[in-house]
Write a protein that holds these residues in place. Structure first.
Motif, PDB file in Angstrom:
ATOM      1  N   ASN A   9      -3.077  15.265  34.357  1.00 27.27           N
ATOM      2  CA  ASN A   9      -3.153  14.355  35.505  1.00 27.27           C
ATOM      3  C   ASN A   9      -4.186  14.839  36.515  1.00 27.27           C
ATOM      4  O   ASN A   9      -5.031  14.067  36.992  1.00 27.27           O
ATOM      5  N   LEU A  10      -4.145  16.120  36.832  1.00 20.80           N
ATOM      6  CA  LEU A  10      -5.112  16.688  37.774  1.00 20.80           C
ATOM      7  C   LEU A  10      -6.533  16.573  37.223  1.00 20.80           C
ATOM      8  O   LEU A  10      -7.470  16.246  37.955  1.00 20.80           O
ATOM      9  N   ALA A  11      -6.683  16.839  35.924  1.00 13.74           N
ATOM     10  CA  ALA A  11      -8.006  16.754  35.292  1.00 13.74           C
ATOM     11  C   ALA A  11      -8.538  15.328  35.348  1.00 13.74           C
ATOM     12  O   ALA A  11      -9.745  15.104  35.548  1.00 13.74           O
ATOM     13  N   PHE A  12      -7.657  14.341  35.180  1.00  9.32           N
ATOM     14  CA  PHE A  12      -8.046  12.927  35.222  1.00  9.32           C
ATOM     15  C   PHE A  12      -8.687  12.596  36.565  1.00  9.32           C
ATOM     16  O   PHE A  12      -9.769  11.994  36.632  1.00  9.32           O
ATOM     17  N   HIS A  13      -8.026  13.000  37.634  1.00 15.80           N
ATOM     18  CA  HIS A  13      -8.531  12.668  38.968  1.00 15.80           C
ATOM     19  C   HIS A  13      -9.814  13.434  39.299  1.00 15.80           C
ATOM     20  O   HIS A  13     -10.729  12.875  39.924  1.00 15.80           O
ATOM     21  N   LYS A  14      -9.905  14.674  38.868  1.00 12.34           N
ATOM     22  CA  LYS A  14     -11.134  15.430  39.101  1.00 12.34           C
ATOM     23  C   LYS A  14     -12.297  14.838  38.321  1.00 12.34           C
ATOM     24  O   LYS A  14     -13.437  14.848  38.787  1.00 12.34           O
ATOM     25  N   LEU A  15     -12.007  14.315  37.141  1.00  7.79           N
ATOM     26  CA  LEU A  15     -13.067  13.722  36.322  1.00  7.79           C
ATOM     27  C   LEU A  15     -13.618  12.462  36.978  1.00  7.79           C
ATOM     28  O   LEU A  15     -14.835  12.238  36.964  1.00  7.79           O
ATOM     29  N   ILE A  16     -12.763  11.652  37.574  1.00 15.35           N
ATOM     30  CA  ILE A  16     -13.241  10.458  38.273  1.00 15.35           C
ATOM     31  C   ILE A  16     -14.165  10.856  39.422  1.00 15.35           C
ATOM     32  O   ILE A  16     -15.219  10.243  39.627  1.00 15.35           O
ATOM     33  N   ILE A  17     -13.773  11.901  40.147  1.00 17.61           N
ATOM     34  CA  ILE A  17     -14.632  12.392  41.240  1.00 17.61           C
ATOM     35  C   ILE A  17     -15.998  12.797  40.686  1.00 17.61           C
ATOM     36  O   ILE A  17     -17.045  12.439  41.237  1.00 17.61           O
ATOM     37  N   ARG A  18     -16.003  13.535  39.582  1.00 13.96           N
ATOM     38  CA  ARG A  18     -17.267  14.004  39.002  1.00 13.96           C
ATOM     39  C   ARG A  18     -18.109  12.852  38.482  1.00 13.96           C
ATOM     40  O   ARG A  18     -19.339  12.852  38.598  1.00 13.96           O
ATOM     41  N   MET A  19     -17.446  11.844  37.908  1.00 10.70           N
ATOM     42  CA  MET A  19     -18.166  10.703  37.344  1.00 10.70           C
ATOM     43  C   MET A  19     -18.869   9.871  38.406  1.00 10.70           C
ATOM     44  O   MET A  19     -19.774   9.107  38.092  1.00 10.70           O
ATOM     45  N   SER A  20     -18.469  10.032  39.658  1.00  6.00           N
ATOM     46  CA  SER A  20     -19.116   9.278  40.737  1.00  6.00           C
ATOM     47  C   SER A  20     -20.565   9.700  40.925  1.00  6.00           C
ATOM     48  O   SER A  20     -21.389   8.930  41.427  1.00  6.00           O
ATOM     49  N   GLY A  21     -20.871  10.943  40.564  1.00  6.57           N
ATOM     50  CA  GLY A  21     -22.218  11.453  40.777  1.00  6.57           C
ATOM     51  C   GLY A  21     -22.556  11.683  42.232  1.00  6.57           C
ATOM     52  O   GLY A  21     -23.727  11.877  42.574  1.00  6.57           O
ATOM     53  N   CYS A  22     -21.531  11.687  43.093  1.00  8.69           N
ATOM     54  CA  CYS A  22     -21.755  11.871  44.533  1.00  8.69           C
ATOM     55  C   CYS A  22     -21.311  13.274  44.927  1.00  8.69           C
ATOM     56  O   CYS A  22     -20.110  13.570  44.955  1.00  8.69           O
ATOM     57  N   ALA A  23     -22.261  14.130  45.246  1.00 10.70           N
ATOM     58  CA  ALA A  23     -21.957  15.526  45.563  1.00 10.70           C
ATOM     59  C   ALA A  23     -21.111  15.659  46.821  1.00 10.70           C
ATOM     60  O   ALA A  23     -20.253  16.542  46.909  1.00 10.70           O
ATOM     61  N   LEU A  24     -21.325  14.784  47.791  1.00 11.00           N
ATOM     62  CA  LEU A  24     -20.582  14.899  49.051  1.00 11.00           C
ATOM     63  C   LEU A  24     -19.104  14.548  48.852  1.00 11.00           C
ATOM     64  O   LEU A  24     -18.231  15.183  49.444  1.00 11.00           O
ATOM     65  N   ILE A  25     -18.821  13.550  48.019  1.00  6.49           N
ATOM     66  CA  ILE A  25     -17.413  13.235  47.721  1.00  6.49           C
ATOM     67  C   ILE A  25     -16.767  14.431  47.023  1.00  6.49           C
ATOM     68  O   ILE A  25     -15.643  14.827  47.346  1.00  6.49           O
ATOM     69  N   ALA A  26     -17.482  15.029  46.081  1.00  7.44           N
ATOM     70  CA  ALA A  26     -16.954  16.193  45.364  1.00  7.44           C
ATOM     71  C   ALA A  26     -16.696  17.347  46.320  1.00  7.44           C
ATOM     72  O   ALA A  26     -15.654  18.018  46.247  1.00  7.44           O
ATOM     73  N   GLU A  27     -17.622  17.581  47.230  1.00  7.73           N
ATOM     74  CA  GLU A  27     -17.484  18.689  48.185  1.00  7.73           C
ATOM     75  C   GLU A  27     -16.316  18.454  49.135  1.00  7.73           C
ATOM     76  O   GLU A  27     -15.546  19.368  49.441  1.00  7.73           O
ATOM     77  N   THR A  28     -16.161  17.234  49.613  1.00  5.15           N
ATOM     78  CA  THR A  28     -15.098  16.924  50.562  1.00  5.15           C
ATOM     79  C   THR A  28     -13.726  17.018  49.904  1.00  5.15           C
ATOM     80  O   THR A  28     -12.779  17.565  50.480  1.00  5.15           O
ATOM     81  N   THR A  29     -13.606  16.490  48.700  1.00  3.09           N
ATOM     82  CA  THR A  29     -12.317  16.534  48.015  1.00  3.09           C
ATOM     83  C   THR A  29     -11.953  17.942  47.574  1.00  3.09           C
ATOM     84  O   THR A  29     -10.767  18.252  47.405  1.00  3.09           O
ATOM     85  N   GLU A  30     -12.941  18.806  47.412  1.00  2.84           N
ATOM     86  CA  GLU A  30     -12.650  20.186  47.005  1.00  2.84           C
ATOM     87  C   GLU A  30     -11.745  20.872  48.023  1.00  2.84           C
ATOM     88  O   GLU A  30     -10.830  21.612  47.664  1.00  2.84           O
ATOM     89  N   ASN A  31     -11.990  20.630  49.309  1.00  8.58           N
ATOM     90  CA  ASN A  31     -11.187  21.261  50.341  1.00  8.58           C
ATOM     91  C   ASN A  31      -9.781  20.677  50.419  1.00  8.58           C
ATOM     92  O   ASN A  31      -8.865  21.315  50.926  1.00  8.58           O
TER      93      ASN A  31
END
Length: 229
Positions: free
Chosen positions: A143-165
């Motif tokens: 489940n966690l991997a699913f949601h992280k994969l959607i974040i990565r598939m966006s190709g948006c580094a800022l979304i990835a950085e913000t969600t990391e925190n």
């Protein structure tokens, strides 16, 4: 060809240790189950110094950086603790995550490769003929991997950085709640529909489904989040 002097300072070994300690500690916090037990997680400076093989100075400097980022908090005469959010703070974080991940799903419809979409489909398919409630721990990680994969598939580094925190708290809350009130079974159904929307490259539908799915978690926490009190 002309050369211009660059005003650089020698690299400080201690500074290098500080950043290595910071990265190691942050990675460890990211993997912690913060909400699986009622006790606060205390970080012991001497123990960390021994495990990381560095003096206490870079450990203290790393802790300062982590405190500035909101991962740990310093309590006078008690020590350093991994931050636990209140119930209301967690609900707000889930709401923010819903906004970010739903936009990530929208972008994924435009940017994701076919290989990435297949990987997302395979994540769901691996439990298609199994009852996830019988494999809660395994499904929780999927489940966690699913949601992280959607974040990565966006190709948006800022979304990835913000969600990391936000991720350590989202991870902790999802792991506690996934086994409650048949949420695992409903999660599989929601994920299936989300994958179908992304496969169709339907950004409006994908965005809505991801947002509703995550806001469902917020409602569950509001009603059953006693573990956060």
């Amino acid at each position: 060809m002309t050369y211009q002097d660059i005003n650089v300072k020698p690299i400080e070994t201690e500074s290098s240790f500080r950043m290595k300690a910071y990265k190691a500690l942050k990675a460890a916090i990211m993997e912690m189950d913060i909400y699986s037990h009622p006790e606060e997680i205390r970080l012991e400076e001497r123990q960390l110094s021994e495990k990381l093989g560095v003096s206490r100075t870079p450990i203290r400097e790393a802790m300062t950086l982590l405190e500035q980022e909101g991962f740990v908090r310093s309590v006078p005469r008690r020590g350093i603790f991994v931050v636990r959010k209140t119930k209301q703070e967690v609900i707000e974080m889930i709401t923010v995550w819903a906004a970010l991940e739903s936009m990530a799903a929208r972008l994924a419809c435009e940017r994701a490769t076919e290989a990435e979409i297949r990987q997302l489909r395979e994540n769901v398919r691996s439990f298609s003929n199994r009852n996830p409630e019988e494999f809660v721990s395994e499904y929780s990680e999927a489940n966690l991997a699913f949601h992280k994969l959607i974040i990565r598939m966006s190709g948006c580094a800022l979304i990835a950085e913000t969600t990391e925190n936000l991720f350590p708290h989202m991870r902790g809350v999802r792991k506690v709640t996934i086994g409650q009130a048949h949420r695992a079974q409903r999660s599989i159904m929601d994920h299936t529909h989300i994958v179908e929307a992304i496969e169709k490259r339907d950004p409006d539908l994908a965005e809505r489904l991801v947002r509703e799915h995550t806001l469902g978690l917020a409602r569950h926490v509001a009603e059953h989040g006693e573990f956060l009190n």
